[in-house]
Design a protein around this motif. Sequence first.
Motif, PDB file in Angstrom:
ATOM      1  N   ILE A 179       0.955  -1.148   0.001  1.00  0.00           N
ATOM      2  CA  ILE A 179       0.037   0.118   0.026  1.00  0.00           C
ATOM      3  C   ILE A 179       0.837   1.230   0.050  1.00  0.00           C
ATOM      4  O   ILE A 179       1.923   1.282   0.611  1.00  0.00           O
ATOM      5  CB  ILE A 179      -0.890  -0.065   1.406  1.00  0.00           C
ATOM      6  N   PRO A 180       0.469   2.317  -0.988  1.00  0.00           N
ATOM      7  CA  PRO A 180       1.406   3.250  -0.830  1.00  0.00           C
ATOM      8  C   PRO A 180       1.647   4.102   0.222  1.00  0.00           C
ATOM      9  O   PRO A 180       0.576   3.955   1.095  1.00  0.00           O
ATOM     10  CB  PRO A 180       0.834   4.346  -2.029  1.00  0.00           C
ATOM     11  N   ALA A 181       2.564   4.636   0.766  1.00  0.00           N
ATOM     12  CA  ALA A 181       2.848   5.408   2.000  1.00  0.00           C
ATOM     13  C   ALA A 181       1.864   6.568   2.250  1.00  0.00           C
ATOM     14  O   ALA A 181       1.581   6.856   3.410  1.00  0.00           O
ATOM     15  CB  ALA A 181       4.412   5.884   2.262  1.00  0.00           C
ATOM     16  N   GLY A 182       1.510   7.015   1.148  1.00  0.00           N
ATOM     17  CA  GLY A 182       0.599   8.286   1.273  1.00  0.00           C
ATOM     18  C   GLY A 182      -0.640   8.092   1.551  1.00  0.00           C
ATOM     19  O   GLY A 182      -1.619   9.111   1.743  1.00  0.00           O
ATOM     20  N   HIS A 183      -1.021   6.649   1.478  1.00  0.00           N
ATOM     21  CA  HIS A 183      -2.609   6.368   1.754  1.00  0.00           C
ATOM     22  C   HIS A 183      -2.655   6.079   3.274  1.00  0.00           C
ATOM     23  O   HIS A 183      -2.748   5.021   3.902  1.00  0.00           O
ATOM     24  CB  HIS A 183      -3.090   5.101   0.947  1.00  0.00           C
ATOM     25  N   ALA A 184      -2.530   7.148   3.896  1.00  0.00           N
ATOM     26  CA  ALA A 184      -2.514   7.179   5.422  1.00  0.00           C
ATOM     27  C   ALA A 184      -3.875   6.885   5.972  1.00  0.00           C
ATOM     28  O   ALA A 184      -3.787   6.081   7.130  1.00  0.00           O
ATOM     29  CB  ALA A 184      -2.350   8.657   5.875  1.00  0.00           C
ATOM     30  N   ALA A 185      -5.050   6.928   5.552  1.00  0.00           N
ATOM     31  CA  ALA A 185      -6.484   6.479   6.075  1.00  0.00           C
ATOM     32  C   ALA A 185      -6.473   5.090   5.881  1.00  0.00           C
ATOM     33  O   ALA A 185      -6.776   4.275   6.809  1.00  0.00           O
ATOM     34  CB  ALA A 185      -7.436   7.110   5.360  1.00  0.00           C
ATOM     35  N   LEU A 186      -6.137   4.580   4.820  1.00  0.00           N
ATOM     36  CA  LEU A 186      -5.838   2.849   4.618  1.00  0.00           C
ATOM     37  C   LEU A 186      -4.981   2.445   5.597  1.00  0.00           C
ATOM     38  O   LEU A 186      -5.096   1.312   6.211  1.00  0.00           O
ATOM     39  CB  LEU A 186      -5.780   2.745   3.162  1.00  0.00           C
ATOM     40  N   HIS A 187      -3.654   2.969   5.544  1.00  0.00           N
ATOM     41  CA  HIS A 187      -2.902   2.341   6.636  1.00  0.00           C
ATOM     42  C   HIS A 187      -3.452   2.283   8.058  1.00  0.00           C
ATOM     43  O   HIS A 187      -3.270   1.190   8.928  1.00  0.00           O
ATOM     44  CB  HIS A 187      -1.482   3.152   6.492  1.00  0.00           C
ATOM     45  N   ALA A 188      -4.107   3.241   8.450  1.00  0.00           N
ATOM     46  CA  ALA A 188      -4.562   3.482   9.840  1.00  0.00           C
ATOM     47  C   ALA A 188      -5.662   2.394   9.958  1.00  0.00           C
ATOM     48  O   ALA A 188      -5.878   1.914  10.850  1.00  0.00           O
ATOM     49  CB  ALA A 188      -5.008   5.117  10.062  1.00  0.00           C
ATOM     50  N   TYR A 189      -6.313   2.556   8.967  1.00  0.00           N
ATOM     51  CA  TYR A 189      -7.620   1.302   9.043  1.00  0.00           C
ATOM     52  C   TYR A 189      -6.972  -0.140   9.047  1.00  0.00           C
ATOM     53  O   TYR A 189      -7.560  -0.861  10.042  1.00  0.00           O
ATOM     54  CB  TYR A 189      -8.139   1.561   7.922  1.00  0.00           C
ATOM     55  N   PHE A 190      -6.050  -0.600   8.496  1.00  0.00           N
ATOM     56  CA  PHE A 190      -5.542  -1.686   8.565  1.00  0.00           C
ATOM     57  C   PHE A 190      -4.777  -1.964   9.722  1.00  0.00           C
ATOM     58  O   PHE A 190      -5.011  -3.119  10.526  1.00  0.00           O
ATOM     59  CB  PHE A 190      -4.337  -1.972   7.358  1.00  0.00           C
ATOM     60  N   GLU A 191      -4.378  -0.929  10.284  1.00  0.00           N
ATOM     61  CA  GLU A 191      -3.909  -1.338  11.902  1.00  0.00           C
ATOM     62  C   GLU A 191      -4.873  -1.200  12.834  1.00  0.00           C
ATOM     63  O   GLU A 191      -4.740  -2.083  13.872  1.00  0.00           O
ATOM     64  CB  GLU A 191      -2.778  -0.094  12.305  1.00  0.00           C
ATOM     65  N   ARG A 192      -6.113  -0.644  12.480  1.00  0.00           N
ATOM     66  CA  ARG A 192      -7.313  -0.867  13.450  1.00  0.00           C
ATOM     67  C   ARG A 192      -7.792  -2.333  13.474  1.00  0.00           C
ATOM     68  O   ARG A 192      -8.136  -2.779  14.208  1.00  0.00           O
ATOM     69  CB  ARG A 192      -8.191   0.243  13.196  1.00  0.00           C
ATOM     70  N   LEU A 193      -7.922  -2.856  12.130  1.00  0.00           N
ATOM     71  CA  LEU A 193      -8.321  -4.260  11.907  1.00  0.00           C
ATOM     72  C   LEU A 193      -7.325  -5.098  12.819  1.00  0.00           C
ATOM     73  O   LEU A 193      -8.039  -6.151  13.218  1.00  0.00           O
ATOM     74  CB  LEU A 193      -8.423  -4.377  10.350  1.00  0.00           C
ATOM     75  N   LEU A 194      -6.099  -4.918  12.761  1.00  0.00           N
ATOM     76  CA  LEU A 194      -5.193  -5.761  13.437  1.00  0.00           C
ATOM     77  C   LEU A 194      -5.269  -5.904  14.905  1.00  0.00           C
ATOM     78  O   LEU A 194      -4.950  -6.824  15.388  1.00  0.00           O
ATOM     79  CB  LEU A 194      -3.660  -5.646  13.007  1.00  0.00           C
TER      80      LEU A 194
END
Length: 224
Positions: A179-194
């Motif tokens: 996932i591109p580094a610039g996709h901050a919302a997606l990265h944060a969402y994935f961490e919430r899922l985890l």
Amino acid sequence: MALTLYYHPLASYCWKALIALYEGGVDFTPRLVDLGKAEDRAALQALWPPCRFPVLHDGARGRVLPESTVLIEHLAQHEPGAAPLLPADAQLRLDVRLWDRVCDDQLQDPMQKIVGDRLRDAAVRDPHGVAEARAALQNAYALFEQQLAGRTWLASEGFSLADCAALPALFYAAILEPIPAGHAALHAYFERLLLRPAVQRVLQEAKPWLALFPYREAVPARFL
């Protein structure tokens, strides 16, 4: 026990079903299926001739539920303790179903194309198809980034069917095409899922099997 889940702990669609089961604390008997064993294949095929998992056998109701989305909806309808993964509001329920389909179609399908290609003999691999699949994943990431702006969960205020679908799809897709580094919302969402206990349980159970994943060299160390 009335419910039996035919599954494999490495399979992404099985993760989707397991997350739903664990979220609601639903009692079931897990039956691991090794498609390399004739007896396992025959048992699954007797329930569902396409011989694909997950498959849920509901002995109390005499129902066989293939396909992870249908399986989860069945739990919501018939298991009193099941997690409320589909909103009561009709419009919100459509939103959840939409993003469940987006996860399966826009993430799972290209991810499985890439994995499947690695399993082929070198002479019959499809580099053009793999490149298209990688591009499709990047397009999907952009779509998810847009959807997740200002949201905690993918399609409703609470954790839903869509989030059950998103975790396994994103987990495997991001290994293949980061996932591109610039996709901050997606990265944060994935961490919430985890952080979900149900997700952590699924990942812990899958850990011994990740060595069999065709792209095991790319699996982040924190999951091994």
